[in-house]
Design a protein around this motif. Structure first.
Motif, PDB file in Angstrom:
ATOM      1  N   ARG A 143       0.816  -1.213   0.000  1.00  0.00           N
ATOM      2  CA  ARG A 143       0.000   0.000   0.000  1.00  0.00           C
ATOM      3  C   ARG A 143       0.851   1.265   0.000  1.00  0.00           C
ATOM      4  O   ARG A 143       0.501   2.266  -0.614  1.00  0.00           O
ATOM      5  CB  ARG A 143      -0.943   0.021   1.211  1.00  0.00           C
ATOM      6  N   ARG A 144       1.985   1.196   0.683  1.00  0.00           N
ATOM      7  CA  ARG A 144       2.825   2.392   0.773  1.00  0.00           C
ATOM      8  C   ARG A 144       4.244   1.977   1.120  1.00  0.00           C
ATOM      9  O   ARG A 144       4.460   1.170   2.020  1.00  0.00           O
ATOM     10  CB  ARG A 144       2.283   3.354   1.824  1.00  0.00           C
ATOM     11  N   TYR A 145       5.186   2.532   0.372  1.00  0.00           N
ATOM     12  CA  TYR A 145       6.594   2.322   0.688  1.00  0.00           C
ATOM     13  C   TYR A 145       7.216   3.642   1.138  1.00  0.00           C
ATOM     14  O   TYR A 145       6.931   4.702   0.581  1.00  0.00           O
ATOM     15  CB  TYR A 145       7.383   1.802  -0.521  1.00  0.00           C
ATOM     16  N   SER A 146       8.081   3.551   2.138  1.00  0.00           N
ATOM     17  CA  SER A 146       8.936   4.675   2.505  1.00  0.00           C
ATOM     18  C   SER A 146      10.247   4.096   3.024  1.00  0.00           C
ATOM     19  O   SER A 146      10.287   2.965   3.528  1.00  0.00           O
ATOM     20  CB  SER A 146       8.288   5.562   3.569  1.00  0.00           C
ATOM     21  N   ASP A 147      11.301   4.851   2.896  1.00  0.00           N
ATOM     22  CA  ASP A 147      12.597   4.395   3.410  1.00  0.00           C
ATOM     23  C   ASP A 147      12.534   4.197   4.922  1.00  0.00           C
ATOM     24  O   ASP A 147      13.174   3.287   5.459  1.00  0.00           O
ATOM     25  CB  ASP A 147      13.692   5.394   3.058  1.00  0.00           C
ATOM     26  N   ARG A 148      11.767   5.036   5.593  1.00  0.00           N
ATOM     27  CA  ARG A 148      11.644   4.886   7.047  1.00  0.00           C
ATOM     28  C   ARG A 148      10.979   3.559   7.390  1.00  0.00           C
ATOM     29  O   ARG A 148      11.412   2.852   8.317  1.00  0.00           O
ATOM     30  CB  ARG A 148      10.829   6.049   7.618  1.00  0.00           C
ATOM     31  N   ARG A 149       9.957   3.192   6.629  1.00  0.00           N
ATOM     32  CA  ARG A 149       9.288   1.906   6.889  1.00  0.00           C
ATOM     33  C   ARG A 149      10.231   0.743   6.568  1.00  0.00           C
ATOM     34  O   ARG A 149      10.265  -0.259   7.290  1.00  0.00           O
ATOM     35  CB  ARG A 149       8.016   1.807   6.059  1.00  0.00           C
ATOM     36  N   LEU A 150      10.993   0.866   5.493  1.00  0.00           N
ATOM     37  CA  LEU A 150      11.958  -0.177   5.150  1.00  0.00           C
ATOM     38  C   LEU A 150      12.976  -0.368   6.267  1.00  0.00           C
ATOM     39  O   LEU A 150      13.280  -1.500   6.670  1.00  0.00           O
ATOM     40  CB  LEU A 150      12.659   0.185   3.835  1.00  0.00           C
ATOM     41  N   LEU A 151      13.506   0.723   6.797  1.00  0.00           N
ATOM     42  CA  LEU A 151      14.486   0.611   7.873  1.00  0.00           C
ATOM     43  C   LEU A 151      13.857   0.028   9.132  1.00  0.00           C
ATOM     44  O   LEU A 151      14.508  -0.731   9.866  1.00  0.00           O
ATOM     45  CB  LEU A 151      15.106   1.975   8.157  1.00  0.00           C
ATOM     46  N   ALA A 152      12.588   0.361   9.398  1.00  0.00           N
ATOM     47  CA  ALA A 152      11.902  -0.225  10.550  1.00  0.00           C
ATOM     48  C   ALA A 152      11.786  -1.737  10.392  1.00  0.00           C
ATOM     49  O   ALA A 152      12.015  -2.502  11.343  1.00  0.00           O
ATOM     50  CB  ALA A 152      10.523   0.409  10.716  1.00  0.00           C
ATOM     51  N   VAL A 153      11.444  -2.188   9.177  1.00  0.00           N
ATOM     52  CA  VAL A 153      11.362  -3.626   8.905  1.00  0.00           C
ATOM     53  C   VAL A 153      12.731  -4.276   9.067  1.00  0.00           C
ATOM     54  O   VAL A 153      12.877  -5.329   9.708  1.00  0.00           O
ATOM     55  CB  VAL A 153      10.801  -3.865   7.488  1.00  0.00           C
ATOM     56  N   ALA A 154      13.763  -3.659   8.495  1.00  0.00           N
ATOM     57  CA  ALA A 154      15.100  -4.253   8.526  1.00  0.00           C
ATOM     58  C   ALA A 154      15.651  -4.335   9.946  1.00  0.00           C
ATOM     59  O   ALA A 154      16.195  -5.373  10.359  1.00  0.00           O
ATOM     60  CB  ALA A 154      16.046  -3.445   7.638  1.00  0.00           C
TER      61      ALA A 154
END
Length: 482
Positions: free
Chosen positions: A64-75
């Protein structure tokens, strides 16, 4: 093993759980370090643009939505959970704790892989996902390892090794005439510090290497299913050949994960016979909860059903390599180096301030400066360097390589951090270009005389000198990026 509990395979479980978690830790740290520059909001292949054009390859938290902040939270969440599993903390509790922890790792990493496009198209991504899902059902230290899941890990090791062996025999004559390693140590994607020395072994030893590979990949996988101690001996052969690959090249975490999975066939008694100690490796277990037995059997049944497609692929004349047959990345086909490159070509990227004096960008892992000794990076995965190897083989790369050149012309700091050396120390060049060079290892005499590891000669031009305006126009041909 009895029908459900495998009392004599505690070491196998510990290696599987902690080893797979350790690989996940590396994978998530790699994502945190590389994903934003490669695939982030301002990356070479931005995920928002990809999701705007097409659907993800499978389930992902970024649909639904990508952001670098969300990616880093996942990682970083994945890295933290993986670190806890490496330390063995969830395994010390109830059986549902490691179950949930590994399923979380599987879901988080699948979210990354399914939007990773060409930078995450490697076979060891799906291997890690499949192994992580299976590790969830190995239980905690309070219950005996479940035999159905250990057998499925052995089946995974069989598919991994036998699939690789068959793709070689079907794919390239040099594997059949035992000459593959005349070339492979020199032309492999990312040589390591010992690869030069391996290449210069006598040719009869190279033929022995190929023979050992065929034994390990075409014979030993069947013996993994044999009663003990034969199963443990077969696993030891597989592990030994994988360690040989570890010291002779850089194949990300493929070899290490294969070693870990092969431990499923290693019994505690076999280890105690080789490394005797005062205490048994097998602790006392409590009763296995009924719910856990039911969950393991349900997962095992699912994996058995999904195994039909990779099993059929193994014996197909049109065998597929590194293929996932479903969007969950379970029950995959594996294999590597079905063909061997005889000549090595490298793409060398250069920049200039005036169009006359050119300076070379240095990558971290791939060959560049002929005088630089190759370094060891595996099990860490340098994704940009690997794609540069494929680009030199003729793979299509304009969708990410021209954006890469554009980022160099902008002196983009996240992109420059993917490299070993920026010849302009953070300043923006006026021009960039990409040239093709033929590389070969230096001989013993050349190495003593010059100190060079590689001898290279110009072989052509891939990209003529570009300015920022030129790369912007070429970028528009590809649809642009943010």
């Amino acid at each position: 093993m009895d029908w459900f509990s495998a009392d004599g395979f505690e070491l196998a479980r510990q290696v599987l759980q902690r080893g797979i978690a350790a690989v996940y830790l590396i994978a998530f740290l790699s994502a945190a370090a590389q994903f934003p520059a490669l695939l982030g909001e301002h990356g070479l292949l931005p995920v928002p643009r990809y999701l705007g054009w097409s659907r993800a390859r499978g389930p992902t938290l970024f649909s639904r939505r990508y952001s670098d902040r969300r990616l880093l939270a996942v990682a970083w969440t994945g890295a933290a959970v993986a670190a806890l599993l490496v330390a063995g903390l969830p395994q010390a509790g109830a059986a549902w704790l490691p179950l949930l922890a590994f399923l979380l790792l599987w879901g988080l990493y699948m979210s990354i892989v399914n939007v990773g496009q060409t930078f995450y198209s490697f076979g060891w991504e799906t291997l890690l996902l499949e192994a992580g899902f299976m590790a969830a059902f190995l239980g905690s230290n309070r219950v005996a390892p479940p035999a159905p899941m250990l057998w499925l890990f052995i089946w995974l090791a069989f598919r991994l090794e036998f699939g690789a062996g068959m793709i070689k025999m079907r794919g390239d004559r040099c594997w059949r005439d035992f000459t593959a390693l005349y070339y492979h140590h020199e032309t492999q994607p990312m040589p390591g510090p010992l690869s030069w020395y391996f290449h210069h072994l006598p040719k009869p030893l190279h033929r022995v290497e190929v023979l050992g590979n065929h034994i390990a990949q075409l014979v030993m996988p069947f013996l993994l299913f044999a009663p003990q101690p034969v199963g443990s001996i077969a696993a030891a052969v597989v592990i030994g050949t994988q360690l040989w690959l570890v010291i002779s090249g850089n194949f990300a975490w493929l070899n290490w994960l294969t070693i870990i999975i092969a431990f499923a066939a290693v019994s505690d008694r076999a280890v105690e016979a080789v490394l005797p100690g005062p205490d048994s490796l097998t602790p006392g277990y409590g009763p296995t909860p009924v719910w856990f037995t039911a969950v393991v059997l349900a997962a095992a049944a699912l994996l058995v059903v999904l195994s039909w497609w990779p099993a059929r692929n193994l014996f197909s004349h049109h065998q597929l390599m590194n293929t996932s047959f479903n969007r969950w990345h379970l029950g995959n086909a594996y294999g590597a180096f079905g063909s061997i490159t005889r000549q090595r070509y490298e793409i060398i990227v250069e920049g200039s301030l005036d169009g006359t004096a050119w300076r070379e960008y240095e990558f971290k892992g791939k060959p560049g400066d002929p005088g630089r000794m190759p370094r060891q990076f595996a099990p860490y995965h340098l994704r940009l360097d690997w794609l540069m190897w494929f680009l030199a083989l003729g793979a299509r790369g304009e969708n990410w390589f021209v954006p890469f050149l554009h980022r160099l012309l902008e002196a983009d700091r996240p992109t420059l951090r993917l490299l070993a050396r920026d010849p302009f120390d953070g300043a923006a060049p006026t021009y960039v270009r990409a040239r093709v060079f033929h590389y070969r290892y230096s001989t013993w005499a050349e190495k003593r005389r010059t100190g060079l590891w590689w001898i290279r000669r110009p072989a052509g031009v891939l990209i003529q000198p570009l300015t920022l305006a030129d790369s912007t126009r070429r970028r528009s041909w590809l649809g642009g990026w943010d």
